[in-house]
Each structure stands twice: as structure tokens, then as C-alpha cells.
Design an enzyme around this catalytic site. Structure first.
Site, PDB file in Angstrom:
ATOM      1  N   ASP A 206       0.814  -1.214   0.000  1.00  0.00           N
ATOM      2  CA  ASP A 206       0.000   0.000   0.000  1.00  0.00           C
ATOM      3  C   ASP A 206       0.850   1.267   0.000  1.00  0.00           C
ATOM      4  O   ASP A 206       0.404   2.332  -0.410  1.00  0.00           O
ATOM      5  CB  ASP A 206      -0.922  -0.014   1.226  1.00  0.00           C
ATOM      6  CG  ASP A 206      -1.715   1.279   1.370  1.00  0.00           C
ATOM      7  OD1 ASP A 206      -2.567   1.528   0.512  1.00  0.00           O
ATOM      8  OD2 ASP A 206      -1.470   2.033   2.332  1.00  0.00           O
ATOM      9  N   LEU A 287      -6.505   7.446   3.019  1.00  0.00           N
ATOM     10  CA  LEU A 287      -6.678   8.442   1.957  1.00  0.00           C
ATOM     11  C   LEU A 287      -5.530   8.443   0.947  1.00  0.00           C
ATOM     12  O   LEU A 287      -5.493   9.273   0.048  1.00  0.00           O
ATOM     13  CB  LEU A 287      -6.795   9.847   2.580  1.00  0.00           C
ATOM     14  CG  LEU A 287      -8.044  10.089   3.430  1.00  0.00           C
ATOM     15  CD1 LEU A 287      -7.974  11.451   4.092  1.00  0.00           C
ATOM     16  CD2 LEU A 287      -9.309   9.981   2.587  1.00  0.00           C
ATOM     17  N   ARG A 288      -4.606   7.499   1.123  1.00  0.00           N
ATOM     18  CA  ARG A 288      -3.452   7.476   0.227  1.00  0.00           C
ATOM     19  C   ARG A 288      -3.882   7.267  -1.228  1.00  0.00           C
ATOM     20  O   ARG A 288      -3.324   7.864  -2.153  1.00  0.00           O
ATOM     21  CB  ARG A 288      -2.468   6.393   0.680  1.00  0.00           C
ATOM     22  CG  ARG A 288      -1.081   6.554   0.092  1.00  0.00           C
ATOM     23  CD  ARG A 288      -0.101   5.568   0.703  1.00  0.00           C
ATOM     24  NE  ARG A 288       0.396   6.035   1.978  1.00  0.00           N
ATOM     25  CZ  ARG A 288       0.472   5.285   3.074  1.00  0.00           C
ATOM     26  NH1 ARG A 288       0.064   4.034   3.053  1.00  0.00           N
ATOM     27  NH2 ARG A 288       0.946   5.768   4.192  1.00  0.00           N
ATOM     28  N   GLY A 289      -4.887   6.431  -1.437  1.00  0.00           N
ATOM     29  CA  GLY A 289      -5.381   6.178  -2.796  1.00  0.00           C
ATOM     30  C   GLY A 289      -5.927   7.436  -3.455  1.00  0.00           C
ATOM     31  O   GLY A 289      -5.671   7.699  -4.636  1.00  0.00           O
ATOM     32  N   VAL A 292      -2.846   9.863  -4.244  1.00  0.00           N
ATOM     33  CA  VAL A 292      -2.004   9.392  -5.359  1.00  0.00           C
ATOM     34  C   VAL A 292      -2.737   9.532  -6.693  1.00  0.00           C
ATOM     35  O   VAL A 292      -2.150   9.950  -7.698  1.00  0.00           O
ATOM     36  CB  VAL A 292      -1.566   7.926  -5.123  1.00  0.00           C
ATOM     37  CG1 VAL A 292      -0.923   7.352  -6.374  1.00  0.00           C
ATOM     38  CG2 VAL A 292      -0.598   7.842  -3.957  1.00  0.00           C
TER      39      VAL A 292
END
Length: 357
Positions: A206, A287-289, A292
């Protein structure tokens, strides 16, 4: 001039623009060069599909950066966040010799120790002479460059943790016997591997910004072309590289302009909302998705000589940004991106048929 020097003194590099197929992998690499804050890319695929060749071909396209001369950390002469502590002191004294150099790519061997990666402190010298004697490691060399780990899924989990922590924070800290030394470690982390040899743990996977899948080319004509190109390159690398000089120069200039254009690229509020809807409906943790996907879409628009993100930009990159973040059965392979595209189609009301590649 630099290219000629490379050809004369080092092993010739296969031209990036000569690589046939594997568009997903090439795009992910280019977008990370344009915006390193995307967070790197994990490339998974069969043996012999050109993963290492493509990553190393990227070196030829990397732009030059300005660094402080004789600084082992490639410190930025103007950005304090990318300066070592010694350089910050020099800034105050206004003694900064600046040179231009090519962005570097550092290979991390599988057998590397933590000291080799992070650097070591000479305790004896520190105690006897009262100075912080630090021997920089690979993370120092990779600052403001690319760190490439082939077969990353075979790397010790502890070392992967160290790499990802440094990549996320932008700093590397080494502590020995009460002595602590920190230095900037901002790099694009590129990992490659064969899924048959094992996957990375989900919490580590991830942390990579993008995930590119590469497969063996099935088309017979394309396979013949790849074999012929490789044979031509092996027979006369200099002539082969010369044949692709114009396309290499054009792509190099395109990347340079995209980097300059990136700060001006805009993404409308409704597109950002739809991206977050897709992430929420796919049950993507954290919230990384979202972050990015927004960054990669803007980088793609910049690469395409545009200052406005379109739904097509998002469709192109969202499978690469989300497929490795989906919750799945441990026995399943990583989702091919079809699920992500289906969800995109539902949320955007935008057909994906003409955009599959």
C-alpha cells in the site's frame, strides 16, 4: 556530451523509446519522474518481461538537477528540506559551490545490510575525537534520485520497512550508542518482482504510490520485433542508440516541460469528489489512494501538454493507483484493474471500452 560520455565509459543503456509494449509500466515510471511525490511504483510480472531493462532505460531520460558540490547527500542549494545539516550551516555563511548533475539511479542489492542501506556511525572516532563520523549509505546516495530494488518481494521485511519509512518521511536517521545523525532521503522508490516468488505484505504494498502489472507479450509479430531489437542492440549498441536519439531527445524534452507545467495543472472539484467516491465505494483504506490518484492524473495531464485534468486522464491512471489497495482474498492475485474501471464507469458514467489498452 553527457550521453557520449556515458556510452564511452559505462555499459550501454537500452533506449527507453525502443521498448515495445508494456505501456502501463512505462507510463507509471514517467509519471513518477514528473511528480516524485506520487510515491514510487511497484512493478510485478513474469520473468523476462523487461522490468529491469525498462527501469534502467529510464536513467537516460532523467533531467539534470543542481546540487551542492562535494555533498554526499546531493543537497538542494535552495530548498532547506533537501539540505543536509552541514549544507544548512554553509548557507548561513553563504559558501555554496553549486554544480549541475544528472539525477542518479541507485541499485539496492538483495543481500544489502541495514548499515549499507542507512549508513554507519564510527563510534570509536566519535568518542575519541568528539566528531560525528558518518559513513553515508545507499539512502544518502539516492537522495533526489531513484532507488531501484529488483526482486523487492524477496528483500527482508525489515529493510523494506526502512526503505518505505525513509521514502514517506523524506529523512533517514541513524542512531548508534546515543549518537543520532539525520539526512534528507527523498527518492523515487521503484520495486520489481515476480508474483510467483511471493507478494509483498499488503501494508507494505500500500505504501507504493502505483502498481504496474506486466505480462508476457502474446502477439507473435510483436515477440519477433522485440527479439530482433534486442539482437540489433547487442550487435551494435552505439548504432542502435543513435537510431533512437531523436525520439529519446523528444521524450526528454517532453518530461522537462511536464515538470515545469505540473504546478499549473488543475483538477476540478467534481472530478476530485468522484475520485474519492470511487475509493470509498471500493473500500480503499485510508486516503493514500485518493491523494495518489489526484497527483498521477495531474502528472498525466502535464505530460500531455495540458493544464486541465480530464476524466480520461483519471481512467488511464486509476487502476495503477488503486488495484493494489483493494481488499482481497489472500489466495487471489492482485486485481487486474477491471474492478476499478467498472467502478469508474459507474461513478463517472463514462464508457471504458475504448480506453482499454
Amino acid at each position: 556530451m553527457n550521453t557520449e560520455l556515458t556510452e564511452e565509459t559505462e555499459r550501454p543503456i537500452f533506449p527507453f523509446t525502443a521498448i515495445v509494449g508494456q505501456e502501463e509500466m512505462k507510463l507509471a515510471l514517467l509519471l513518477n519522474v514528473i511528480d516524485p511525490k506520487i510515491g514510487g511504483v511497484m512493478i510485478m510480472g513474469d520473468r523476462g518481461t523487461g522490468k529491469s531493462t525498462t527501469v534502467r532505460a529510464l536513467v537516460d531520460l532523467l533531467p539534470e538537477i543542481q546540487v551542492v558540490a562535494d555533498d554526499p547527500f546531493n543537497s538542494d542549494p535552495w530548498d532547506p528540506e533537501l539540505m543536509s545539516l552541514e549544507v544548512r550551516k554553509l548557507v548561513q555563511q553563504k559558501k555554496l559551490p553549486v554544480i549541475s548533475t544528472k539525477i542518479s539511479m541507485v541499485d539496492l542489492p538483495l543481500g544489502a545490510t541495514e548499515d549499507r542501506v542507512c549508513g554507519t556511525i564510527d563510534i570509536e572516532k566519535a568518542l575519541t575525537e568528539g566528531v560525528k563520523a558518518f559513513e553515508p549509505g545507499l539512502l544518502a546516495k539516492a537522495n533526489r534520485g531513484i532507488l531501484y530494488v529488483d526482486e523487492v518481494n524477496l528483500l527482508d521485511d525489515h529493510l523494506v520497512d526502512v526503505l518505505l519509512d525513509a521514502a514517506a518521511s523524506g529523512w533517514n536517521t541513524v542512531e548508534r550508542e546515543g549518537i543520532s545523525i539525520s539526512h534528507p532521503a527523498r527518492f523515487i522508490l521503484i520495486g520489481s518482482g515476480n508474483p510467483e516468488e511471493g507478494e509483498l505484505r499488503p501494508q507494505l504494498l500500500d505504501r507504493f504510490g502505483m502498481h504496474a502489472q506486466v505480462g508476457t507479450v502474446k502477439d507473435a509479430e510483436l515477440r519477433v520485433k522485440i527479439v530482433e531489437q534486442r539482437a540489433s542492440f547487442d550487435q551494435d549498441p552505439k548504432a542502435f542508440r543513435e537510431a533512437y536519439k531523436i525520439s529519446q531527445d523528444n521524450l526528454r524534452e517532453q518530461i522537462k516541460q511536464a515538470i515545469e507545467r505540473l504546478p499549473n495543472v488543475k483538477i476540478d472539484h467534481d472530478l476530485r469528489v468522484n475520485i474519492s467516491r470511487i475509493c470509498a465505494e471500493l473500500n480503499v483504506d485510508g486516503l493514500r489512494g485518493d491523494i495518489v490518484t489526484n497527483r498521477a492524473a495531474k502528472a498525466l495531464a502535464a505530460l500531455g501538454n495540458r493544464e486541465q485534468v480530464t476524466p480520461k486522464d483519471i481512467l488511464t491512471i486509476i487502476p495503477l493507483c488503486l488495484r493494489h489497495r483493494l481488499r482481497k482474498d489472500p489466495l487471489e492475485s492482485i486485481d487486474s484493474g477491471l474492478l476499478v474501471k467498472e467502478k469508474f464507469s459507474q461513478v463517472f458514467g463514462y464508457t471504458t471500452k475504448t480506453n482499454n489498452s
